[in-house]
Design an enzyme around this catalytic site. Structure first.
Site, PDB file in Angstrom:
ATOM      1  N   SER A  63     -37.638 -11.186  -4.203  1.00 61.08           N
ATOM      2  CA  SER A  63     -36.667 -12.224  -4.564  1.00 61.08           C
ATOM      3  C   SER A  63     -35.404 -12.227  -3.707  1.00 61.08           C
ATOM      4  CB  SER A  63     -36.264 -12.079  -6.025  1.00 61.08           C
ATOM      5  OG  SER A  63     -37.323 -12.492  -6.828  1.00 61.08           O
ATOM      6  N   LYS A  66     -34.759 -15.354  -1.774  1.00 64.58           N
ATOM      7  CA  LYS A  66     -34.427 -16.652  -2.384  1.00 64.58           C
ATOM      8  C   LYS A  66     -33.146 -17.305  -1.848  1.00 64.58           C
ATOM      9  CE  LYS A  66     -37.158 -15.665  -6.501  1.00 64.58           C
ATOM     10  NZ  LYS A  66     -37.150 -15.101  -7.857  1.00 64.58           N
ATOM     11  N   TYR A 188     -44.680 -19.491  -1.402  1.00 66.65           N
ATOM     12  CA  TYR A 188     -43.673 -18.673  -2.088  1.00 66.65           C
ATOM     13  C   TYR A 188     -44.087 -17.187  -2.084  1.00 66.65           C
ATOM     14  CZ  TYR A 188     -41.327 -16.487  -6.045  1.00 66.65           C
ATOM     15  OH  TYR A 188     -40.647 -15.599  -6.832  1.00 66.65           O
ATOM     16  N   TYR A 240     -29.787 -12.566 -12.234  1.00 70.43           N
ATOM     17  CA  TYR A 240     -30.567 -13.014 -13.397  1.00 70.43           C
ATOM     18  C   TYR A 240     -29.733 -12.982 -14.674  1.00 70.43           C
ATOM     19  CZ  TYR A 240     -34.199 -11.873  -9.996  1.00 70.43           C
ATOM     20  OH  TYR A 240     -34.947 -11.780  -8.879  1.00 70.43           O
ATOM     21  N   VAL A 258     -37.714  -7.428  -6.863  1.00 77.44           N
ATOM     22  CA  VAL A 258     -38.553  -6.566  -7.691  1.00 77.44           C
ATOM     23  C   VAL A 258     -39.051  -5.315  -6.936  1.00 77.44           C
ATOM     24  CG1 VAL A 258     -40.777  -7.687  -7.253  1.00 77.44           C
ATOM     25  CG2 VAL A 258     -40.225  -6.919  -9.554  1.00 77.44           C
TER      26      VAL A 258
HETATM   27  N1  GLN Z   1     -42.938 -11.837  -6.246  1.00 76.11           N
HETATM   28  C1  GLN Z   1     -42.097 -11.707  -7.389  1.00 76.11           C
HETATM   29  C2  GLN Z   1     -42.392 -12.824  -8.366  1.00 76.11           C
HETATM   30  O1  GLN Z   1     -42.413 -13.936  -7.972  1.00 76.11           O
HETATM   31  C3  GLN Z   1     -40.667 -11.768  -7.009  1.00 76.11           C
HETATM   32  C4  GLN Z   1     -39.770 -11.664  -8.205  1.00 76.11           C
HETATM   33  C5  GLN Z   1     -38.613 -10.770  -7.968  1.00 76.11           C
HETATM   34  O2  GLN Z   1     -38.455 -10.133  -6.942  1.00 76.11           O
HETATM   35  N2  GLN Z   1     -37.782 -10.654  -8.968  1.00 76.11           N
HETATM   36  O3  GLN Z   1     -42.622 -12.585  -9.540  1.00 76.11           O
END
Ligand code: GLN
Length: 453
Positions: A63, A66, A188, A240, A258
């Site tokens: 993420s 993003k 994505y 978040y 993550v």
């Molecule tokens: N690949 C993970 C997802 O889309 C990325 C989410 C994250 O890093 N928080 O669920």
């Protein structure tokens, strides 16, 4: 050891003992990460890199991609079109929550999965392959080197990505996502699988903190207003459902992922990145959160902190009586200048003129310029930049002085102020000596025309 490296090393050694948090386990490549892995990197605005701990470990960006893809979409489509498709409100919910604005179906923000999937779909491209290549090229420009994809992570993401697929279908049903769901979600997933090291993330964060110019390569990656927007959304939505607490305690735009990556940007100071796989319940790296909280307090980085002015703005207020030009004068002229030189006011400023500094300079002008029409030399030789709004403030103040009969000379090596009227209400000179000499000539011409009694 230099003090910045020493600070990072000290934080690394101490916080390495924290054993809280869980490593993400939804795919084997993340589940197998060593929870002890802990690396920190910081890149300054001059492009210097400082680091501590495990900095050679590659990991998938997840993420943390993003905000950079959001910046790419903003650059390509402009803010109006992007905001029509994805909001900028903190959702207060988990990163993978169903996030659809009632009525429009628009996801809350581009930092949660739903908003990121829409953002990825917005990147203009001939086909999905081209779209991903653009994303990879953009993230590589942010990092200052060619990044690649961890194909194993990508395959696993595709295999396990039903929740993201479900989010995408819901958004397509609601009309906020167009195009082929499977292709969009795959792009994505590929974006999440881009492989980085912690120093790459620090350079990427530093590029946002530096207004879009990569401080290592010197290349402009995105326009400044785009960097500002990306940072703003990171500040309110990057962490978040703990974004509010983060802004309270750390006070920096940030983004977590993550795989244990975390970036934070201190505008005009540096970008920092942490890699540490164990996550808290919101999905943020535990050691990264503690490390940034400590660094923010230690170096007073909170955005709302009042930094004080770095340097004095107005460094000299004098007149041509005390600081005459070096131009050769006849004894008669010298006598006039000795008598009337105080009508030539010289004000010198230095540094960057933002609002506060310009307000200070305008105050000095008001205080030192007499009501009776005379001559004003504004010595801006040591001013390195005037921000756009402040330039307008200064320009109109000078035009006001000109309209009351003052003659103005501006000394600067480069033009810093756009003329506010035609003809400009001031005369530009490349040096203070020339500007003062010109004012003396004008003064001598006036006194010659009407000899004072
Ligand atoms: N690949 C993970 C997802 O889309 C990325 C989410 C994250 O890093 N928080 O669920």
């Amino acid at each position: 050891m230099d003090p910045v490296n020493a600070s990072l090393a000290e934080i690394h050694d101490r916080l390495g003992a924290i054993a809280d948090g869980e490593v993400a386990d939804y795919i084997p490549q993340l589940a197998s990460a060593d929870p002890r892995t802990f690396g920190l990197a910081l890149v300054s605005m001059s492009g210097h890199c400082y680091s501590a701990g495990d900095i050679d470990e590659p990991f998938s960006i997840q993420s943390v991609s993003k905000p950079f893809v959001y910046a790419l979409a903003l650059s390509e489509l402009g803010p109006a079109e992007v905001s029509r498709r994805v909001g900028a409100e903190p959702s207060g919910e988990a990163f993978n929550a169903i996030s659809l604005e009632p009525g429009t179906g628009r996801p809350a923000n581009p930092m949660v999965n739903a908003g990121a999937i829409v953002t990825t779909s917005l990147v203009p491209a001939a086909d999905p392959r081209d779209r991903f290549e653009r994303i990879l090229a953009c993230l590589s420009a942010f990092a200052g080197r060619s990044l690649d994809v961890d194909e194993d992570v990508y395959r696993s993401e595709v295999e396990t990505g039903d929740r993201n697929r479900a989010l995408a279908y819901l958004m397509r049903g609601a009309g906020s996502l167009s195009g082929d769901v499977d292709e969009t979600v795959r792009t994505y997933f590929r974006q999440c699988s881009i492989r980085v090291r912690v120093a790459d993330l620090a350079v990427m964060a530093a590029t946002l903190a530096n207004g879009g110019v990569n401080p290592v390569t010197g290349d402009r990656v995105i326009a400044e207003p785009v960097a500002v927007r990306a940072l703003a959304v990171m500040a309110t939505c990057g962490m978040y459902d703990t974004a509010g607490e983060w802004l309270l305690r750390v006070g920096l735009p940030a983004k977590s992922g993550v795989s244990g990556g975390l970036i934070a940007c201190s505008p005009a100071r540096f970008g920092i990145a942490v890699h540490s796989p164990p996550l808290d319940r919101a999905g943020n790296p535990v050691r990264g959160v503690v490390a940034l909280t400590e660094l923010s307090q230690r170096f007073a980085l909170h955005l709302m902190h009042q930094p004080g002015r770095h340097i004095a703005t107005v460094t000299e207020v004098t007149t041509a009586l005390d600081q005459p030009s070096f131009r050769a004068r006849t004894p008669g002229e010298r006598a006039v200048l000795d008598r009337e030189g105080h009508h030539i006011v010289v004000i010198r400023a230095q540094g960057v003129l933002e609002f506060t500094e310009t307000e200070h300079l305008l105050h000095a002008l008001r205080e030192s310029v007499p009501d009776a029409p005379g001559w004003i030399v504004l010595d801006l030789d040591r001013v390195t930049r005037i921000a756009v709004g402040p330039a307008t403030m200064l320009g109109s103040a000078l035009a006001g002085l000109a309209s009351t009969g003052h003659e103005l000379a501006i000394a600067a090596r480069e033009p810093l102020l756009d003329p506010v009227a035609d003809p400009a209400p001031w005369t530009p000179f490349r040096s203070r000596a020339e500007a003062v000499a010109w004012c003396e000539d004008r003064l001598l011409a006036t006194t010659a025309a009407q000899p004072s009694g």
